[in-house]
Design a protein around this motif. Structure first.
Motif, PDB file in Angstrom:
ATOM      1  N   TYR B 179       0.824  -1.207   0.000  1.00 40.32           N
ATOM      2  CA  TYR B 179       0.000   0.000   0.000  1.00 40.32           C
ATOM      3  C   TYR B 179       0.856   1.254   0.000  1.00 40.32           C
ATOM      4  O   TYR B 179       2.026   1.237   0.389  1.00 40.32           O
ATOM      5  N   THR B 181       0.588   3.637   1.958  1.00 41.70           N
ATOM      6  CA  THR B 181       0.994   3.746   3.355  1.00 41.70           C
ATOM      7  C   THR B 181       0.074   2.826   4.160  1.00 41.70           C
ATOM      8  O   THR B 181      -0.786   2.153   3.575  1.00 41.70           O
ATOM      9  N   ASP B 182       0.277   2.762   5.476  1.00 43.86           N
ATOM     10  CA  ASP B 182      -0.517   1.852   6.300  1.00 43.86           C
ATOM     11  C   ASP B 182      -1.974   2.308   6.342  1.00 43.86           C
ATOM     12  O   ASP B 182      -2.269   3.410   6.832  1.00 43.86           O
ATOM     13  N   ARG B 184      -4.280   1.594   8.219  1.00 41.15           N
ATOM     14  CA  ARG B 184      -4.806   1.827   9.566  1.00 41.15           C
ATOM     15  C   ARG B 184      -4.566   3.276   9.983  1.00 41.15           C
ATOM     16  O   ARG B 184      -5.230   3.809  10.858  1.00 41.15           O
ATOM     17  N   ALA B 208       8.072  -0.998   6.338  1.00 40.97           N
ATOM     18  CA  ALA B 208       6.875  -1.595   5.735  1.00 40.97           C
ATOM     19  C   ALA B 208       7.044  -3.097   5.827  1.00 40.97           C
ATOM     20  O   ALA B 208       8.028  -3.650   5.363  1.00 40.97           O
TER      21      ALA B 208
END
Lengths: 407, 407
Positions: B179, B181-182, B184, B208
């Protein structure tokens, strides 16, 4: 200094505490100045856990892959015991079948050991290390993983001991030796301090469950003394060797029995060996093994046959015989599965007459009817109604092993 | 027809149901006409169960024996998957490290693969069999069992794929790709359909967690395309290869971050490289790895240094520095463990100026103070107060990846 192979079964390594106790026992043997090779089973319960995983995928899983799965059980045991011995400050190394070159045939699930290379083991012993070998497993000539089937780890231990020329193979289990009969039936049963290979082979084949018959055969081949011991109480035990017990010992060493036999009667078969041969062929073609055989000639024309088979094969035996009346030349087939075999075993019988007389006297006094008889140089076996089994075992134990210890 | 290596992690084979699903997926690939080699991890939870057994015996168990123990986990997975594929009517064979000749060095617990022999695998593929290989494990030159350490099964898969010249290595895991970024932290994070090895290496080293850095390095060495997929939803994924994304793609591919860094300040050190060298030697002698380094010259006499270390090494770093004031020529040592590193990564940066300006603008707008800076051709990293981490990630994602997709 002796070279000793020590085998520990599933119960003996069934928990972390038990593995620690085994480590103490192995280290103690090493500290007494001996060279030690250890052979282990899987922790008790582990093999069943793995089989259950396989069965969830396939009721009849690939036999090659089942062996790959099951051998992980012994791999876990050997790694954990090696850790426990190393923690105690001794050198130890776990070894798998491919690392010791335990070569078998390719019968997955019931392979036979063909060869054990001693080189690697001798190297470890020369470097003062305790070698800890995964039992039950082997590799075929193509490098596939195999397992040895029932009693496999005992056989591993004996074959390894034979290959490296060990002085003794110690089989640690959850009983402290071989008994004159099952103590659950006869509380006066005594642990034997010594028994011969011949006697042990008869007892193993007659249902005494301490050692698998294949393991006793292998030990006999190598003339390797085996000692059966309890890992919970390792000071006692039974030694199994070629040496006969001294003159004062018993004529009969033990009373063995087997509940897993069933009786098959085929009556009114024409006389002539060819008719018996065709019946036996029918059993063999259906993979049914026969133990006892008896025949009664009623007159010169007809014969009644009686056979015993494993109870697992009872229904199939009746079915096969009844479906082939022409082949067996009889339509009078019957059977009974509620029977049991009781045997007296002892190398002393060879040189003592009167054993059979005492044997049948003892049964007659209890009004136990004998259905079939079979004898060898060192045993007498009878088939009786299963409900008399305990009574017969106690009566025979009394006459040969309790009352009259020096016939 | 392609030659495809498929790797499934612990969650993907975490239950009998999951193993059945993996079998379906492998068989589907085979039915599409491809040759398939499968590499498996242990069922999730199994490795921890085994480590727990070992720790009960010894808090620091023998590393050789720990590897013998842990490799049983993958052996169980490969046997079960082979059974499941055979049940589906396809030929399959499980293979362990010694059967495929996966040779490693002898660093137990963190071994590196030196060689994978392709012979056996090619033989299986020629016979139309699906080969299922136990990941994470190897054998050293003496035949000892080794394990590869963290991310080991990914590395196994890539090394095996390289050895047999696979067309693609598919890494099935519990996320469906890499992705931006995360998700979440930034719900607008997007799965990248493609990322280059260089970018993936930077992102792996920056925290990551999708692929282990050693696995990405190995894939780069073989120029082997890797595809990260979810075994729960295998239709999507991220392809990692040498090819750069096309001209329209983003200058910045992803925003990576790492919470495990801590800041160490050593102030008032005399100027002169020899003083810095002696500080770095002190870290190195104590096995402490340094990530970022920064220096501020207050005047011509004194320099303030700032370093980042892994948070696990934070206490030890302060202790070592404070116990050696003569060696470091400073008695002004301080630190902070509540810091985090945030990075923008992208091969597009090489040819685009103005990225740094956008980067710092975005942080400045949120009043986030930058403690340290570090850059490479394809990334900009900053150390900030950990409490601003989520804010920084969202701000950078917005400026580079949400608002302005074609800078």
């Amino acid at each position: 200094m002796a070279l000793i192979v020590q085998k520990f079964g599933g119960t003996s390594v069934g928990s972390i505490e038990r593995i620690e106790a085994v480590a103490d026992l192995v280290v103690k043997t090493k500290q007494q100045g001996h060279q030690v090779v250890v052979v282990l089973s899987a922790m008790s319960g582990e093999t069943n856990r793995l089989i259950n995983l396989a069965k969830q995928i396939d009721a009849r899983p690939s036999s090659r892959e089942l062996d790959v799965l099951l051998t992980t059980g012994e791999q876990v045991s050997v790694a954990l015991l090696a850790m426990a011995i190393i923690k105690r400050g001794h050198s130890a190394v776990s070894l798998l079948a491919d690392q010791v070159n335990i070569r078998t045939d390719n019968m997955f699930g019931k392979a036979r050991i063909e060869d054990v290379a001693a080189t690697r083991l001798k190297h470890e012993l020369e470097h003062n290390r305790i070698a800890i070998i995964a039992g039950f497993q082997g590799r075929d000539v193509e490098g596939n993983i195999t397992t040895l089937g029932r009693g496999g780890t005992d056989t591993s231990a004996v074959e390894i001991a034979g290959a490296i020329g060990a002085d003794e193979c110690q089989i640690y289990t959850d009983v402290d030796g071989v008994y004159t009969t099952d103590p659950r039936i006869e509380p006066k049963a005594r642990r034997m301090s010594h028994v011969t290979f011949e006697e042990m082979l008869e007892m193993a084949s007659l249902g005494a469950k301490v050692l698998h018959i294949r393991c006793v055969e292998a030990a006999g081949k190598y003339n390797l003394p085996i000692r059966v011991l309890s890992s919970f109480n390792p000071d006692q035990g039974t030694l199994i060797s070629f040496e006969e017990t001294d003159m004062k010992s018993n004529v009969v060493s033990g009373i063995a029995f087997n509940r897993d036999e069933s009786l098959i009667n085929v009556n009114g078969v024409p006389s002539g060996t060819e008719y018996l041969a065709s019946i036996l062929k029918l059993f063999s073609e259906n993979g049914i093994e026969i133990d006892m055989i008896n025949q009664v000639n009623h007159n010169f024309e007809k014969i009644d046959y009686a056979f015993t088979v494993h109870t697992n094969d009872f229904d199939q035996s009746l079915e096969v015989l009844r479906n082939n009346p022409d082949c067996i030349n009889s339509d009078d087939v019957s059977g009974c599965s509620s029977v049991a075999k009781v045997s007296a075993v002892g190398v002393g019988m060879k040189s003592h007459s009167g054993v059979a007389s005492l044997f049948f006297d003892a049964l007659a006094k209890e009004n136990i009817q004998v259905l079939l008889v079979s004898t060898s140089e060192i045993k007498i076996s009878v088939l009786i109604d299963e409900k008399y089994l305990e009574l017969a075992v106690r009566a025979l134990h009394k006459v040969f092993l309790t009352e009259n210890e020096s016939i």
